[in-house]
Design a protein around this motif. Structure first.
Motif, mmCIF file in Angstrom:
data_model
loop_
_atom_site.group_PDB
_atom_site.id
_atom_site.type_symbol
_atom_site.label_atom_id
_atom_site.label_comp_id
_atom_site.label_asym_id
_atom_site.label_seq_id
_atom_site.Cartn_x
_atom_site.Cartn_y
_atom_site.Cartn_z
ATOM 1 N N SER A 171 0.824 -1.207 0.000
ATOM 2 C CA SER A 171 0.000 0.000 0.000
ATOM 3 C C SER A 171 0.856 1.255 0.000
ATOM 4 C CB SER A 171 -0.912 0.032 1.234
ATOM 5 O OG SER A 171 -1.760 -1.091 1.276
ATOM 6 N N ALA A 172 0.363 2.292 -0.661
ATOM 7 C CA ALA A 172 0.914 3.645 -0.572
ATOM 8 C C ALA A 172 -0.239 4.525 -0.102
ATOM 9 C CB ALA A 172 1.471 4.114 -1.913
ATOM 10 N N THR A 173 -0.384 4.621 1.205
ATOM 11 C CA THR A 173 -1.601 5.185 1.779
ATOM 12 C C THR A 173 -1.727 6.690 1.618
ATOM 13 O OG1 THR A 173 -0.474 5.337 3.908
ATOM 14 C CG2 THR A 173 -1.812 3.364 3.505
ATOM 15 N N ASN A 174 -0.597 7.409 1.620
ATOM 16 C CA ASN A 174 -0.693 8.856 1.735
ATOM 17 C C ASN A 174 0.584 9.522 1.254
ATOM 18 O OD1 ASN A 174 -1.845 11.315 2.470
ATOM 19 N ND2 ASN A 174 -2.578 10.523 4.425
ATOM 20 N N VAL A 175 0.517 10.860 1.088
ATOM 21 C CA VAL A 175 1.646 11.615 0.563
ATOM 22 C C VAL A 175 1.638 13.015 1.148
ATOM 23 C CG1 VAL A 175 0.337 12.390 -1.460
ATOM 24 C CG2 VAL A 175 2.831 12.333 -1.564
ATOM 25 N N ALA A 176 2.828 13.582 1.327
ATOM 26 C CA ALA A 176 2.978 14.977 1.711
ATOM 27 C C ALA A 176 4.012 15.612 0.799
ATOM 28 C CB ALA A 176 3.413 15.110 3.173
ATOM 29 N N ILE A 177 3.734 16.832 0.348
ATOM 30 C CA ILE A 177 4.638 17.559 -0.540
ATOM 31 C C ILE A 177 5.287 18.695 0.250
ATOM 32 C CG2 ILE A 177 4.866 18.789 -2.737
ATOM 33 C CD1 ILE A 177 2.200 17.524 -3.586
ATOM 34 N N THR A 178 6.584 18.848 0.108
ATOM 35 C CA THR A 178 7.323 19.868 0.846
ATOM 36 C C THR A 178 6.690 21.246 0.632
ATOM 37 O OG1 THR A 178 9.351 18.600 0.478
ATOM 38 C CG2 THR A 178 9.591 20.894 1.215
ATOM 39 N N PRO A 179 6.366 21.981 1.704
ATOM 40 C CA PRO A 179 5.749 23.301 1.548
ATOM 41 C C PRO A 179 6.598 24.230 0.684
ATOM 42 C CG PRO A 179 5.613 22.578 3.827
ATOM 43 C CD PRO A 179 6.488 21.584 3.115
ATOM 44 N N GLY A 180 5.992 24.750 -0.384
ATOM 45 C CA GLY A 180 6.699 25.645 -1.289
ATOM 46 C C GLY A 180 7.615 24.966 -2.277
ATOM 47 N N GLY A 181 7.755 23.641 -2.174
ATOM 48 C CA GLY A 181 8.606 22.881 -3.085
ATOM 49 C C GLY A 181 7.831 21.759 -3.739
ATOM 50 N N THR A 182 8.516 20.944 -4.509
ATOM 51 C CA THR A 182 7.842 19.859 -5.214
ATOM 52 C C THR A 182 8.300 18.465 -4.779
ATOM 53 O OG1 THR A 182 9.454 19.973 -7.026
ATOM 54 C CG2 THR A 182 7.434 21.271 -7.276
ATOM 55 N N ARG A 183 9.207 18.392 -3.813
ATOM 56 C CA ARG A 183 9.643 17.078 -3.350
ATOM 57 C C ARG A 183 8.531 16.473 -2.508
ATOM 58 N NH1 ARG A 183 12.724 13.425 -5.651
ATOM 59 N NH2 ARG A 183 14.075 12.238 -4.224
ATOM 60 N N ALA A 184 8.095 15.279 -2.888
ATOM 61 C CA ALA A 184 6.970 14.625 -2.230
ATOM 62 C C ALA A 184 7.437 13.342 -1.560
ATOM 63 C CB ALA A 184 5.871 14.316 -3.240
ATOM 64 N N TYR A 185 6.793 13.006 -0.447
ATOM 65 C CA TYR A 185 7.134 11.825 0.332
ATOM 66 C C TYR A 185 5.872 11.020 0.588
ATOM 67 C CZ TYR A 185 11.467 14.355 1.054
ATOM 68 O OH TYR A 185 12.644 15.027 0.843
ATOM 69 N N MET A 186 5.917 9.717 0.261
ATOM 70 C CA MET A 186 4.742 8.884 0.455
ATOM 71 C C MET A 186 5.054 7.741 1.414
ATOM 72 S SD MET A 186 4.334 7.057 -3.277
ATOM 73 C CE MET A 186 5.362 5.698 -3.840
ATOM 74 N N THR A 187 4.033 7.378 2.199
ATOM 75 C CA THR A 187 4.156 6.283 3.163
ATOM 76 C C THR A 187 3.755 4.982 2.477
ATOM 77 O OG1 THR A 187 1.956 6.937 3.954
ATOM 78 C CG2 THR A 187 3.852 7.640 5.249
ATOM 79 N N GLY A 211 7.544 -0.828 6.930
ATOM 80 C CA GLY A 211 7.013 0.494 6.600
ATOM 81 C C GLY A 211 8.134 1.400 6.118
ATOM 82 N N TYR A 212 7.925 2.037 4.950
ATOM 83 C CA TYR A 212 8.974 2.811 4.290
ATOM 84 C C TYR A 212 8.487 4.204 3.921
ATOM 85 C CZ TYR A 212 11.587 -1.555 3.558
ATOM 86 O OH TYR A 212 12.273 -2.730 3.725
ATOM 87 N N LEU A 213 9.462 5.081 3.723
ATOM 88 C CA LEU A 213 9.225 6.398 3.148
ATOM 89 C C LEU A 213 9.877 6.417 1.771
ATOM 90 C CD1 LEU A 213 7.860 9.035 4.192
ATOM 91 C CD2 LEU A 213 10.175 9.856 4.723
ATOM 92 N N TYR A 214 9.074 6.768 0.745
ATOM 93 C CA TYR A 214 9.567 6.905 -0.622
ATOM 94 C C TYR A 214 9.386 8.355 -1.066
ATOM 95 C CZ TYR A 214 10.359 1.970 -1.752
ATOM 96 O OH TYR A 214 10.866 0.696 -1.819
ATOM 97 N N ALA A 215 10.218 8.801 -2.008
ATOM 98 C CA ALA A 215 10.180 10.187 -2.470
ATOM 99 C C ALA A 215 10.057 10.255 -3.987
ATOM 100 C CB ALA A 215 11.428 10.941 -2.016
ATOM 101 N N PHE A 216 9.430 11.321 -4.464
ATOM 102 C CA PHE A 216 9.323 11.585 -5.898
ATOM 103 C C PHE A 216 9.091 13.077 -6.097
ATOM 104 C CE2 PHE A 216 5.035 10.915 -4.377
ATOM 105 C CZ PHE A 216 4.250 11.827 -5.077
ATOM 106 N N ASP A 217 9.163 13.519 -7.345
ATOM 107 C CA ASP A 217 8.916 14.920 -7.674
ATOM 108 C C ASP A 217 7.457 15.098 -8.061
ATOM 109 O OD1 ASP A 217 11.514 15.841 -7.193
ATOM 110 O OD2 ASP A 217 12.187 15.234 -9.187
ATOM 111 N N ALA A 218 6.741 15.905 -7.270
ATOM 112 C CA ALA A 218 5.322 16.155 -7.520
ATOM 113 C C ALA A 218 5.143 17.066 -8.731
ATOM 114 C CB ALA A 218 4.693 16.774 -6.291
ATOM 115 N N LEU A 219 3.903 17.116 -9.234
ATOM 116 C CA LEU A 219 3.606 17.933 -10.408
ATOM 117 C C LEU A 219 3.418 19.398 -10.052
ATOM 118 C CD1 LEU A 219 3.033 14.983 -11.344
ATOM 119 C CD2 LEU A 219 1.231 15.910 -12.791
ATOM 120 N N GLY A 220 3.106 19.683 -8.793
ATOM 121 C CA GLY A 220 2.929 21.057 -8.338
ATOM 122 C C GLY A 220 3.541 21.235 -6.976
ATOM 123 N N LYS A 221 3.594 22.478 -6.507
ATOM 124 C CA LYS A 221 4.206 22.785 -5.226
ATOM 125 C C LYS A 221 3.289 22.414 -4.056
ATOM 126 C CE LYS A 221 7.196 26.524 -6.843
ATOM 127 N NZ LYS A 221 7.571 27.958 -6.682
#
Length: 354
Positions: free
Chosen positions: A313-329, A336-346
Motif C-alpha cells: 500500500s501507498a496510503t498517503n503523501v505529503a509535498i514539501t511546503p513551497g517545493g515539489t519534493r513529495a514523500y509517500m508512506t 514500513g517505508y518512506l519513498y520520495a518523488f517529484d510532484a507535479l505542483g508545489k
C-alpha cells in the motif's frame, strides 16, 4: 479483508479495532501496475528509508500521515504500533533520521495534521472515535474531541483544516458491515461543536480541500470513487470569519461523484492536493499513488521500483511546503517505508496528507 494472523487479531481486538477502516482492508497480493490511461505517465519513486518493521505483537505495520511540521520535520503515524512502540514519529528527510514522538497504550492513529489555529498536532484515533492533540514535540497529550455526533460515534480517519483552523473529518463508519454509513464531520477549532456535513457515504477515507478552499475532495474506500463537496463560505468559517470569529459556516451546497478510480483489488485511501489543484490519491492494496487534475483526468501514476518486495500500500503523501519534493508512506509485510518523488505542483497546507 483477509484473515489476520492470530496475534494481530488479538492485539486489534484489545485496541477496539477489528478492521483498519481508516486505512483500507487487507489484500492478498498488491498486484502489478495497471495500464496507464492515455496521456498518463509513470513516475518512479525512490526509497528514502525504512521506518518500521512488522510488529510481533500485531503481525503487521501500517504507516500513515504524513505531515510536515512547523520545524520542517515530517511526522508519520504507525496505525498498528503496539503500546510502547512509536505511534508517532518525526523524520528528518535530509539526514534520514527518525525519532519517536509519542506512544500510548490505547490509540490506533490513522492520520496526523497540524492546526493553523493553535499549532498543535491532531491525530485521529479510529479505534476509540476520538481526536487527540499533542504539542509539536509530542508532550501535553489532550483529548480534543470525543463522543457521539447525531447519535453515533465516529470512526475518524483523516483531517483537513480550513483557513481558520476548523476541522473537517472523514468518518469511516459502516466499513465493517459494508454499509454506506460514512460521514464528513465539521468540528469547531475549539472542539466545542460538531456537525455532520454529509452522510450515506461509502467508508469515507481521504479528505482534502481544493486549492482555493471552495470545496472538499473525499475518497470513498468501498466504492473506489472520489466525490466533491462544494462548501458555502469557501470553508473559511462562514459568517463572522472577516471579524475573526469562529463561525459555523462551511455547509455543503452540492455534492457529486468526481472521479471513478479503476483500482482493481486496490482501494482509494488518503488524498493530498498541490498548489495547482492536482489530486494525489493514495491506494491501499497497491504501492502506488494516482495523480489527477481537478477535471478528473489522470496525469500520472507514482510507482515504487519493480524490484521492491513485500509492499502492499501507498496510503498517503505529503509535498514539501513551497517545493515539489513529495514523500509517500508505503507499507506491507516487508515493513514500513518512506519513498520520495517529484510532484507535479508545489506543496501547500492541503498537500499534507491529513
Amino acid at each position: 479483508m483477509r484473515r489476520l494472523p492470530p496475534r494481530a487479531l488479538a492485539a486489534l481486538t484489545t485496541a477496539g479495532l477489528l478492521i483498519l477502516a481508516g486505512c483500507g482492508t487487507e489484500t492478498e497480493d498488491p498486484g502489478g501496475p495497471a495500464a496507464p490511461a492515455d496521456g498518463a505517465r509513470t513516475i518512479r519513486a525512490q526509497q528514502v528509508m525504512q521506518l518500521t518493521r512488522t510488529h510481533e505483537e500485531t503481525g503487521m505495520t501500517l504507516l500513515e500521515g504524513p505531515a510536515f511540521g512547523p520545524d520542517g520535520g515530517l511526522f508519520v503515524v504507525d496505525v498498528t504500533a503496539p503500546a510502547g512502540k512509536p505511534k508517532v514519529m518525526r523524520v528528518d528527510v535530509r539526514r534520514k533520521t527518525v525519532r519517536a514522538v509519542h506512544t500510548d497504550a490505547r490509540g490506533a492513529y490513522t492520520s496526523a495534521q497540524f492546526s493553523p489555529y493553535d499549532g498543535r498536532l491532531h491525530l485521529t484515533d479510529y479505534a476509540h472515535g476520538e481526536i487527540v492533540s499533542l504539542a509539536p514535540d509530542g508532550s501535553d497529550p489532550r483529548t480534543f474531541f470525543s463522543g457521539e455526533i447525531d447519535g453515533a460515534r465516529m470512526n475518524p480517519d483523516d483531517i483537513a483544516f480550513d483557513e481558520r483552523g476548523h476541522l473537517y473529518v472523514s468518518d469511516s463508519r459502516g466499513l465493517s458491515e459494508g454499509a454506506e454509513h460514512g460521514r464528513v464531520v465539521r468540528i469547531d477549532r475549539d472542539g466545542g461543536k460538531a456537525t455532520v456535513l454529509a452522510d450515506h457515504l461509502a467508508a469515507t477515507n481521504g479528505v482534502s480541500f481544493d486549492e482555493e478552499y471552495r470545496g472538499l475532495w473525499i475518497s470513498e474506500l468501498t466504492q473506489n470513487r472520489v466525490s466533491y463537496l462544494r462548501l458555502s463560505g469557501g470553508g473559511t468559517g462562514g459568517e463572522g470569519a472577516e471579524r475573526g470569529e469562529a463561525g459555523q459556516g462551511g455547509e455543503v451546497t452540492s455534492r457529486h461523484t468526481a472521479i471513478r478510480v479503476d483500482g482493481g483489488i486496490a482501494q482509494t485511501d488518503s488524498i493530498a492536493v498541490d498548489a495547482d489543484g492536482n489530486l494525489y490519491q493514495g491506494l491501499h492494496g497497491r504501492p502506488a499513488i494516482l495523480v489527477y487534475n481537478r477535471h478528473g483526468e489522470r496525469l500520472a501514476t507514482v510507482e515504487v521500483p519493480a524490484g521492491a518486495k513485500g509492499l502492499e500500500s501507498a496510503t498517503n503523501v505529503a509535498i514539501t511546503p513551497g517545493g515539489t519534493r513529495a514523500y509517500m508512506t508505503v507499507s506491507g509485510p516487508g515493513g514500513g517505508y518512506l519513498y520520495a518523488f517529484d510532484a507535479l505542483g508545489k506543496g501547500t497546507r492541503q498537500s499534507n496528507g491529513g
